[in-house]
Write a protein that holds these residues in place. Structure first.
Motif, short mmCIF file in Angstrom:
data_model
loop_
_atom_site.label_atom_id
_atom_site.label_comp_id
_atom_site.label_asym_id
_atom_site.label_seq_id
_atom_site.Cartn_x
_atom_site.Cartn_y
_atom_site.Cartn_z
N SER A 73 -93.97 19.37 8.49
CA SER A 73 -95.38 19.54 8.82
C SER A 73 -95.52 19.59 10.33
CB SER A 73 -96.22 18.38 8.26
OG SER A 73 -97.54 18.45 8.72
N THR A 74 -95.96 20.74 10.83
CA THR A 74 -96.16 20.89 12.27
C THR A 74 -97.65 20.82 12.62
OG1 THR A 74 -96.17 23.30 12.02
CG2 THR A 74 -94.07 22.25 12.57
N SER A 75 -98.50 20.57 11.63
CA SER A 75 -99.94 20.41 11.86
C SER A 75 -100.33 19.03 11.37
CB SER A 75 -100.73 21.49 11.12
OG SER A 75 -100.34 22.78 11.55
#
Length: 352
Positions: A285-287
């Motif tokens: 997960s980059t958000s």
């Protein structure tokens, strides 16, 4: 109480963001058999504590956070014929609303249905487009005088949906995001009954996650844990969605990696899963703003944080679907992780 019964009870209750009191009461009652104390903070978070066996001077503090609020609707206008116009509380998939049965929480609970202009009387352009929220309305089957006597602008609305069993260990219902996460915390507390652990364990049922991770922000600030673990849901595999964006139902909890996750916690959780033969999946997960993990991580001077998720299909609809085995496996993973945390491990988290 068995996990399925607990989850069913929570799913069938109403607790739109900002009005979670009924859910808080239910969770407190069941958690009471496995904790030493509990309190509710000013925002409404339920904060429970299971004390560890370590020395008070260097006893680690671990926070498990799962949110209890659900998405919903709110009355914003009553028109001249008694139909209700409404807006959303949290992120609802508007495509799923037309034709749903609802409950309006006015001076009394009133049944209604969500309607819209049928395709028979739509023009060709309208027939090619999804119906917009502004073109939907709630029909209570009453005249305007009756409606205004029962309902006011600002009253909350929820879709009516009963929890149901599917095949095997699969279940479906509303608000499994994230009352399934609360159920995983319960499974962890049950497992800790038979394990020794030095750490104090805070099981927190957070509020108002769906409108900006508010409960996790205030509860983390009040606890200031050495480690924070957010438990939430992620997208389960389904037609039309790529494998890299989803996880498989029934194959274990998802241990996430991303900028909101401390790498040493991620590594430790994986090692524990392998050591105790607990099936697990890896997610990225980059958000980070979509879960309580973001709020935990950036509280005060920063909290080492992990994110463990339950694969779930049809997120933010009234038919969210998951596999109960993923919840149970996640509870075992968290409990065995907690049992191996000591002050030396916590000290090592300060050095990347």
């Amino acid at each position: 109480m068995e996990s399925k019964d607990f989850l069913k009870s929570l799913s069938n209750k109403t607790g739109v963001s900002g009005t979670e009191e009924e859910i808080t009461k239910a969770v407190k009652e069941v958690f009471g058999d496995y904790i030493d104390e509990s309190r509710t903070d000013a925002l409404g978070n339920l904060i429970t504590l299971k004390r560890g066996e370590g020395k008070e001077s260097d006893k680690p503090q671990i926070m498990l956070a799962a949110h209890i609020d659900e998405i919903g609707l709110m009355v914003k206008e009553i028109d001249e014929k008694g139909f209700l116009k409404f807006t959303t509380v949290g992120g609802i998939d508007q495509r799923t609303l037309v034709g749903q049965e609802v409950l309006v929480y006015g001076k009394e609970v009133v049944k209604g249905i969500i309607g819209a202009k049928p395709p028979h009387v739509q023009d060709k352009k309208e027939q090619k487009q999804a119906i917009k929220l502004k073109d939907m309305y709630i029909d209570l089957g009453r005249n305007v005088k009756e409606v205004k006597g029962l309902v006011e602008v600002g009253d909350l609305i929820v879709v009516t949906r009963e929890f149901c069993d599917l095949e095997g260990n699969r279940v479906s219902g509303k608000s499994l995001d994230d009352r399934a996460g609360v159920t995983m915390v319960l499974e962890c507390l049950k497992e800790l009954q038979r394990l020794k652990h030095a750490s104090d364990v805070y099981g927190v049922a957070t509020v108002q996650e769906e409108v900006g991770v508010r409960g996790a922000t205030t509860s983390t600030y009040g606890i200031v844990p050495d480690i924070g673990i957010a438990i939430d849901v992620c997208h389960g595999e389904m037609p039309g969605v790529s494998d890299e964006e989803t996880a498989n139902l029934g194959e274990g909890p998802v241990i996430f990696l991303g900028p909101q996750v401390h790498p040493k916690l991620h590594k430790k959780l994986k090692r524990i899963a392998q050591e105790f033969d607990i099936s697990y999946q890896i997610g990225t997960s980059t958000s980070p703003r979509g879960t309580d993990a973001f709020a935990i991580q950036v509280t005060r001077s920063g909290i080492p944080t992990a994110l463990v998720s339950i694969p779930l299909r049809y997120m933010h609809t009234s038919v969210e679907t998951l596999d109960l085995n993923d919840i149970k496996k996640g509870g075992r993973l968290l409990a065995n992780f907690i049992s191996q945390v000591d002050s030396e491990f916590v000290e090592g988290l300060r050095c990347f």
